[in-house]
Design an enzyme around this catalytic site. Structure first.
Site, PDB file in Angstrom:
ATOM      1  CG  HIS A  67      -1.741   1.233   1.383  1.00  0.00           C
ATOM      2  ND1 HIS A  67      -1.926   1.870   2.595  1.00  0.00           N
ATOM      3  CD2 HIS A  67      -2.426   1.952   0.470  1.00  0.00           C
ATOM      4  CE1 HIS A  67      -2.702   2.937   2.413  1.00  0.00           C
ATOM      5  NE2 HIS A  67      -3.022   3.007   1.147  1.00  0.00           N
TER       6      HIS A  67
HETATM    7 CA    CA Z   1       0.384  -0.404  -4.292  1.00  0.00          CA
END
Ligand code: CA
Ligand code: TV7
Ligand code: ZN
Length: 406
Positions: free
Chosen positions: A201
């Site tokens: 992320h």
């Molecule tokens: Ca990513």
């Protein structure tokens, strides 16, 4: 003749620095800057430098880095080395950032999540200061080429370090070159779209712009528990319900596509094109930053996806078709030979060149890195020994896209 041509009607600039490539995070650390050397060998071996303007990067200045980062953190990074670490930590100015020590800690954490212990995510290593300011300098030079309209696509494979926070290193990232780049872009472009195909992320970039409606962040990443102990895949953020800071003007300008392990090419293509397409349509960006972390490839040492280099590259092609000013950055990628293949292929896509699939082993300095007795020396389909069980159900994909599109 190698058949490589410059792209018609637009320009590509390529930013690199050999000193960045020679750095070592530590013997067993997964981040290997020499994957950049391997990438460069392929790019030069295929002759892609004939298709671009190439620039050797110079170091970013402390003042430039302070545009996002905490001034104490910047001063620390500018001076730190394995030799100076202990003395710096003892200075009152920095000592206040040191966490309290615990009895059975295996890793001695210093200030700013930095450490000289083996096994630390963000180690202090020889030449580290040089390394940090150089990869940042390369991204800022690439950004400058775009904002001054001297190029249409700028590439820096040494950048893309999306986890760094304002006053703290995280997940192999120390200076957030992406945030610094977008801050520069905001002086010229009304809206910037950030797309992140690293398997992790892009938390640092999302957090930095959580109150900024002129920046939309969109990350595709492995998400959820990944081992018996219930530990989450790093960094553990980026849920589908995370859409920016609630109650601020930045709400709805963060998008997250959390993905279970083992996703294949077809499923990834569907998700990427549906969500990215909608984001571009709804946000109408003036420029795009694409973080191309290659740890989303099958067979990556840290990643858990099964996508191939061809599909990874199709993400680049899809974004390029918008014809918007585009900054292409690296990021993660821990199986070096595959990182080099992917980023060379994507350099070719950026310049509209089609490469012969057989890697020109006679002109790369380390042919053995790309030679495999069982599978040959192809560029796009390297053998992926360690594929993951596909936990990604077709039936869920449509629903995910709908949920994100609100
Ligand atoms: Ca990513
Ligand atoms: C952008 N995974 C960065 C991705 C950063 C991932 C992590 C390691 C790791 C670190 C090592 C090492 C490792 C084999 C793998 C919770 C912990 C668990 C340290 C061992 N081997 C990017 C960061 C992630 C360091 N961190 O997105 C030295 O794996 O999961 C964690 C955190 C605490 C610290 N320990 C790991 O791709 C560039 N680290 C071997 C030596
Ligand atoms: Zn990653």
């Amino acid at each position: 003749e190698n058949g490589i041509t410059r792209p018609k009607g637009y320009k590509v600039s390529f930013h690199y620095n050999s000193r960045v490539e020679d750095m070592h995070f530590g013997k067993t650390h997964p981040m290997k800057p020499w994957r950049l050397t391997l990438t460069k060998h392929l790019v030069l071996g295929y002759g892609l430098h004939y298709a671009m303007d190439t620039y050797e990067a110079v170091a970013a200045g402390k003042d430039q880095v302070r545009a996002f980062h905490d001034p104490d953190y910047v001063d620390f990074l500018a001076q730190v080395s394995p030799q100076t670490f202990a003395d710096l930590c003892a200075m009152p100015r920095f000592a206040k950032y040191c966490p309290p020590k615990h009895e059975n800690d295996t890793i001695d954490l210093g200030p700013f999540n930095l450490s000289t212990s083996a096994g630390a995510d963000c180690p202090v290593f020889d030449g580290m200061s040089t390394y940090l300011f150089l990869y940042t300098g390369a991204t800022l030079a690439a950004t400058h080429q775009l904002t001054t309209q001297q190029t249409d696509i700028a590439v820096n494979w040494s950048g893309g370090l999306h986890h760094a926070h304002r006053g703290e290193a995280s997940g192999f990232c120390y200076i957030n070159d992406i945030v610094l780049s977008i801050l520069d872009m905001l002086r010229y472009f009304p809206r910037v779209l950030y797309i992140d195909i690293d398997v992790h992320h892009g938390d640092g970039v999302e957090e930095a712009f959580q109150r900024q409606p002129r920046v939309m962040t969109l990350s595709y990443h492995r998400y959820g528990p990944y081992d018996e102990t219930g530990h989450k895949f790093f960094p553990g953020t980026g849920d589908i319900t995370d859409t920016g800071l609630k109650g601020t003007v930045g709400e709805h300008f963060a998008l997250n596509v959390p993905i279970p392990s083992g996703i294949d090419d077809r499923q990834y293509k569907f998700l990427f094109e549906a969500v990215t397409g909608r984001a571009i349509e709804a946000f109408n960006p003036s420029a795009i930053v694409l973080q191309c972390g290659a740890d989303s490839l099958g067979g990556d040492r840290l990643g858990q996806f099964n996508i191939n280099i061809k599909q990874h590259g199709e993400c680049v092609s899809f974004v390029k078709r918008t014809r918007l000013p585009l900054l292409i950055l690296g990021g993660g990628g821990y199986t070096a030979r595959n990182v080099a293949r992917a980023w060379c292929h994507e350099t070719a896509l950026a310049t509209d060149n089609v490469l012969p699939d057989a890697i020109p082993l006679d002109i790369v300095p380390r042919p053995e890195a790309f030679q495999n007795r069982a599978h040959g020396n192809g560029l796009l389909y390297p053998p992926f020994q360690r594929l993951h069980n596909n936990e990604c159900k077709d039936a869920d994909l449509e629903g995910m896209v709908k949920k994100i599109d609100t």
